[in-house]
Enzyme design. Structure first.
Site, mmCIF file in Angstrom:
data_model
loop_
_atom_site.group_PDB
_atom_site.id
_atom_site.type_symbol
_atom_site.label_atom_id
_atom_site.label_comp_id
_atom_site.label_asym_id
_atom_site.label_seq_id
_atom_site.Cartn_x
_atom_site.Cartn_y
_atom_site.Cartn_z
ATOM 1 N N LEU A 1 0.861 3.795 2.097
ATOM 2 C CA LEU A 1 1.449 4.187 3.378
ATOM 3 C C LEU A 1 2.712 3.375 3.680
ATOM 4 O O LEU A 1 3.729 3.915 4.107
ATOM 5 C CB LEU A 1 0.413 3.988 4.499
ATOM 6 C CG LEU A 1 0.868 4.383 5.888
ATOM 7 C CD1 LEU A 1 1.171 5.875 5.958
ATOM 8 C CD2 LEU A 1 -0.188 4.022 6.925
ATOM 9 N N HIS B 1 -5.714 13.883 16.326
ATOM 10 C CA HIS B 1 -4.631 14.862 16.419
ATOM 11 C C HIS B 1 -5.009 16.092 17.255
ATOM 12 O O HIS B 1 -4.290 16.481 18.181
ATOM 13 C CB HIS B 1 -4.194 15.293 15.018
ATOM 14 C CG HIS B 1 -3.138 16.335 15.030
ATOM 15 N ND1 HIS B 1 -1.893 16.101 15.565
ATOM 16 C CD2 HIS B 1 -3.124 17.630 14.625
ATOM 17 C CE1 HIS B 1 -1.164 17.195 15.472
ATOM 18 N NE2 HIS B 1 -1.894 18.136 14.917
ATOM 19 N N GLY C 1 0.810 -1.220 0.000
ATOM 20 C CA GLY C 1 0.000 0.000 0.000
ATOM 21 C C GLY C 1 0.840 1.265 0.000
ATOM 22 O O GLY C 1 2.063 1.251 0.211
HETATM 23 N N1 LIG Z 1 -1.780 6.640 3.031
HETATM 24 C C1 LIG Z 1 -1.566 7.386 4.095
HETATM 25 O O1 LIG Z 1 -0.733 8.312 4.098
HETATM 26 C C2 LIG Z 1 -2.327 7.135 5.356
HETATM 27 C C3 LIG Z 1 -3.080 5.988 5.520
HETATM 28 N N2 LIG Z 1 -3.734 5.748 6.686
HETATM 29 C C4 LIG Z 1 -4.472 4.508 6.882
HETATM 30 O O2 LIG Z 1 -3.578 3.410 6.663
HETATM 31 C C5 LIG Z 1 -4.234 2.309 6.054
HETATM 32 C C6 LIG Z 1 -3.526 1.935 4.751
HETATM 33 O O3 LIG Z 1 -3.519 3.036 3.891
HETATM 34 P P1 LIG Z 1 -2.907 2.978 2.419
HETATM 35 O O4 LIG Z 1 -1.588 2.343 2.418
HETATM 36 O O5 LIG Z 1 -3.031 4.348 1.915
HETATM 37 O O6 LIG Z 1 -3.935 2.036 1.677
HETATM 38 P P2 LIG Z 1 -3.708 1.252 0.295
HETATM 39 O O7 LIG Z 1 -5.049 0.975 -0.244
HETATM 40 O O8 LIG Z 1 -2.732 1.957 -0.551
HETATM 41 O O9 LIG Z 1 -3.030 -0.120 0.742
HETATM 42 C C7 LIG Z 1 -3.723 -1.071 1.494
HETATM 43 C C8 LIG Z 1 -2.864 -2.284 1.693
HETATM 44 O O10 LIG Z 1 -3.605 -3.263 2.405
HETATM 45 C C9 LIG Z 1 -3.665 -4.489 1.628
HETATM 46 N N3 LIG Z 1 -5.039 -5.017 1.781
HETATM 47 C C10 LIG Z 1 -6.150 -4.537 1.226
HETATM 48 N N4 LIG Z 1 -7.223 -5.253 1.615
HETATM 49 C C11 LIG Z 1 -6.759 -6.198 2.459
HETATM 50 C C12 LIG Z 1 -7.361 -7.255 3.186
HETATM 51 N N5 LIG Z 1 -8.684 -7.465 3.140
HETATM 52 N N6 LIG Z 1 -6.587 -8.039 3.935
HETATM 53 C C13 LIG Z 1 -5.247 -7.820 3.992
HETATM 54 N N7 LIG Z 1 -4.634 -6.850 3.326
HETATM 55 C C14 LIG Z 1 -5.360 -6.039 2.566
HETATM 56 C C15 LIG Z 1 -3.368 -4.061 0.215
HETATM 57 O O11 LIG Z 1 -2.685 -5.040 -0.523
HETATM 58 P P3 LIG Z 1 -3.370 -6.176 -1.389
HETATM 59 O O12 LIG Z 1 -4.533 -5.562 -2.091
HETATM 60 O O13 LIG Z 1 -2.298 -6.662 -2.264
HETATM 61 O O14 LIG Z 1 -3.754 -7.176 -0.386
HETATM 62 C C16 LIG Z 1 -2.398 -2.928 0.418
HETATM 63 O O15 LIG Z 1 -1.101 -3.468 0.634
HETATM 64 C C17 LIG Z 1 -5.676 2.761 5.870
HETATM 65 O O16 LIG Z 1 -6.422 2.323 6.961
HETATM 66 C C18 LIG Z 1 -5.611 4.282 5.915
HETATM 67 O O17 LIG Z 1 -6.806 4.833 6.398
HETATM 68 C C19 LIG Z 1 -3.624 6.628 7.727
HETATM 69 C C20 LIG Z 1 -2.908 7.769 7.639
HETATM 70 C C21 LIG Z 1 -2.196 8.120 6.457
#
Ligand SMILES: NC(=O)C1=CN([C@@H]2O[C@H](COP(=O)(O)OP(=O)(O)OC[C@H]3O[C@@H](n4cnc5c(N)ncnc54)[C@H](OP(=O)(O)O)[C@@H]3O)[C@@H](O)[C@H]2O)C=CC1
Ligand SMILES: O=C1O[C@H](COP(=O)(O)O)[C@@H](O)[C@H](O)[C@H]1O
Length: 648
Positions: free
Chosen positions: A188, A410, A186
């Protein structure tokens, strides 16, 4: 500190270089963190205590939390080739700490808040007990560092060098650590978590035999994961030396686990792989849950059931937002507490990892000049301003809106740290105990005291933002804390994106001097004569105090000037990224910047009336120009509560 003034009466005057003591104080409880022998000693309970304030320690710790400067640093391309993975040495190949280093599980108990209304359902999986905070006495946190601060001079801040890490080779090794990032592919994880882990690794803040696992549902190999991670790794500008080698070493410790679509199987596979690496000895585990909200509970529960450390502590990091409303948050908390103990859960809000936030308590409790004035008798209002000039993609707040995304954690945490009573120690639970009292004393927000805004987003392609119906991108609110210290003092909050100016600031405005002898010299607007403390995080971190002074020359002309501590002039060290700061805290078991379940619930209580009102009436936010000053109604809110607007 220096004072500068200009001849314009009550203008904001120029600033001058300043000085202040280094107030960094930190302690580590695990001896698996490399420090040079002169900087540590063992406390009476066997914990490692880091000694000495001074420039070195200040840099090593304040500076260890590192800032990634992309433009200056070396990037690795996706096509980078790696040597075959060197499996980590198994535990049996190392000398490890035994119980005397502080892993006596039976002696650890977590302070439970009896008022915590949420039920705790224990699952039968054996929990690994945590070990840290109970072993460090608060006075060790402070005294051992500050007393040795004799050699700190302005401009005398030696770089944290390779020498530092080399010096540390004689440090005894502690329990090994496995860190799993679930959601590794993802945004983050790629953009923040892995770079922060690398920065910690580079600086020696991860155990030597750390193993890092990336988990997602995709079918990838270790090599694929390494390429993904490598594409975002950077070297800090003051840590260029051997950076390439360090990157290789770091990457060789990363492993990919295909979690698949059944988390139970996936987490079992992850645990199996961890076990192979850990061997039979003491080993700790951190699980960073960087997955979408809808996946959170299942991932957490399957980790709780299948992947907790059999011999060591287990901690999970949960990303915000912490639920959608009071009810869903309560359900989430209940699920987490059914598998983990409170002290194992670290709810992360990276904005709390900013230097400014840590500075709130340092300023209040390590200086005499502020705390005696820190109450309704002397303080007229407090303003918390988070104003972003660019619209960050609202992906993770989309559907949640700015109140749930930023105000809930925050902003309310900032107010709690600003307003709390002195905790009995710097221990995380002691600080959380005080924070939650503030949160419980904050009056439920009156919806009439909330202004919502949304920037006009016709150019969705321009900003990359898809605004969801009435999701606010701006919120201004007036809060009151109904306790003896703060009765009647307005806490005004302004938080928004797509605004004219990028700034993150806290303004503490003091009352007028009673019977001010210089009233006539101050002029008609008495507000110009009030003192103000400004804690600025962005742009350019600074601590400013507005005071009144005489302009040189005959006659009596007063001026408003600023005592100015500008961080970039005072400290040459790079500011670490918030994620580094907070992940380091998790490793260290320091949970004071992470919301406890009762804090989460108390925060929802404050916001629920207004959120319910918005949902019920589909309240439309006031539209404002992208790059503008936000909704006009916010100015009226300030006026209604008698607070002079801190200009943009
Ligand atoms: N992006 C940011 O800067 C911020 C994000 N957040 C929070 O952090 C979390 C992640 O954000 P972000 O990285 O942007 O999201 P993304 O959608 O970019 O990534 C999500 C990740 O989770 C995996 N994933 C998705 N569904 C599932 C599942 N059912 N089971 C296991 N793994 C899963 C995905 O990989 P795959 O599909 O390959 O499984 C991917 O690696 C969210 O909750 C968001 O609210 C909070 C603050 C800042
Ligand atoms: O979590 C969030 O943080 C960003 C600010 O991130 P930072 O790295 O600049 O501190 C904010 O823009 C976003 O709205 C919020 O959801």
């Amino acid at each position: 500190m220096s004072l500068s003034s200009c001849l314009l009466p009550f203008s904001q005057s120029a600033t001058a270089p300043s000085s202040s003591v280094c107030s960094c104080h930190l302690a580590a409880s695990f001896s698996n963190f490399p420090v040079s022998s002169r900087d540590y000693s063992f406390s009476r309970n066997g914990s490692l205590v880091l000694n000495g304030g001074g420039s070195n320690l200040c840099r090593r710790f304040c500076g260890l939390k590192l800032w990634i400067l992309k433009s200056l640093n070396r990037r690795r391309g996706n096509n980078r080739k790696y040597q075959p993975v060197n499996e980590l040495k198994t535990r049996s190949e190392h000398t490890f700490l035994s119980d005397e280093q502080g892993l006596r599980k039976e002696s650890i108990t977590s302070p439970k808040d009896p008022s915590l209304a949420l039920p705790e359902v224990k699952c039968d999986a054996g929990f690994a007990e945590e070990t840290r905070a109970a072993y460090l006495r608060p006075e060790e946190h402070i005294l051992r560092t500050d007393l040795n601060d004799g050699f700190h001079k302005v401009g005398d801040l030696p770089p944290v060098s390779k020498q530092f890490s080399d010096d540390l080779s004689d440090v005894r090794r502690g329990a090994s650590l496995c860190i799993a990032v679930v959601g590794a592919t993802g945004e983050l994880a790629r953009g923040k978590i892995f770079p922060a882990l690398f920065a910690l690794y580079y600086s020696g803040y991860l155990p030597e035999d750390v193993a890092i696992f990336g988990v997602s549902r995709k079918n990838l190999t270790d090599e694929d994961l390494r390429s993904i991670i490598a594409s975002t790794l950077t070297c800090r500008v003051d840590h260029q030396e051997n950076c390439g080698d360090k990157m290789d070493a770091f990457l060789s410790r990363t492993y990919y686990i295909n979690g698949g679509y059944n988390n139970r199987d996936g987490m079992s596979r992850l645990a199996e792989r961890m076990k192979q690496i850990e061997g039979e000895s003491e080993a700790n585990r951190i699980f960073y849950l960087s997955v979408p909200q809808e996946a959170l509970v299942d991932v957490a529960c399957t980790i709780g059931d299948n992947a907790q450390a059999p011999r060591g502590w287990t901690r999970i990091i949960v990303e915000k937002p912490f639920g959608f409303n009071s009810h869903s948050s309560h359900q989430l908390t209940k699920s987490l507490l059914s598998k983990f103990e409170e002290k194992q859960i670290y709810r992360i809000d990276h904005m709390l990892g900013r230097n400014l936030i840590e500075n709130l308590t340092v300023l209040r409790f390590s200086n005499l000049v502020f705390e005696p004035l820190w109450n309704r008798t002397y303080i007229r209002n407090i303003q918390v301003i988070v104003s972003e000039s660019i619209a960050h993609t609202e992906k993770y707040s989309d559907g949640y809106g700015i109140i749930r995304d930023i105000v809930h954690s925050h902003i309310l945490q900032t107010i709690a740290l600003l307003a709390m009573e002195p905790p009995i120690s710097l221990d995380g639970e002691d600080i959380r105990n005080e924070k939650v009292k503030v949160l419980r004393s904050i009056r439920k927000i009156n919806p009439r005291d909330v202004i919502l805004g949304q920037y006009k987003s016709s150019s969705r392609d321009k900003n990359g933002v898809i605004l969801n119906g009435v999701d606010p991108t701006y919120c201004a609110a007036a809060l009151y804390i109904d306790n003896a210290r703060w009765d009647g003092v307005p806490f005004l909050v302004r938080v928004g994106t797509g605004l004219i100016k990028h700034r993150v600031e806290i303004h503490v405005q003091f009352r007028h001097v009673p019977g001010n002898l210089y009233r006539e010299n101050i002029g008609i607007n008495i507000d110009l004569g009030t003192n103000e403390l400004i804690l600025r995080d962005e742009p350019d971190e600074a601590i400013l105090v507005k005071i009144n002074n005489k302009v040189p020359g005959l006659g009596l002309q007063l001026d408003a000037s600023e005592l100015n501590l500008l961080y970039k002039d005072r400290y040459k060290a790079e500011v670490p990224d918030s994620y580094e700061h907070l992940i380091h805290d998790v490793i260290d078991g320091d949970n004071h910047l992470f919301m406890r379940s009762d804090e989460v619930a108390a925060a929802w209580n404050i916001l629920s009336p207004v959120l319910e009102e918005i949902d019920k009436h589909h309240t439309a936010p006031e539209l404002y120009e992208f790059g503008g000053r936000g909704p006009v109604a916010a100015y009226y809110l300030w006026a209604k509560h008698g607070v002079p607007w801190a200009d943009d």
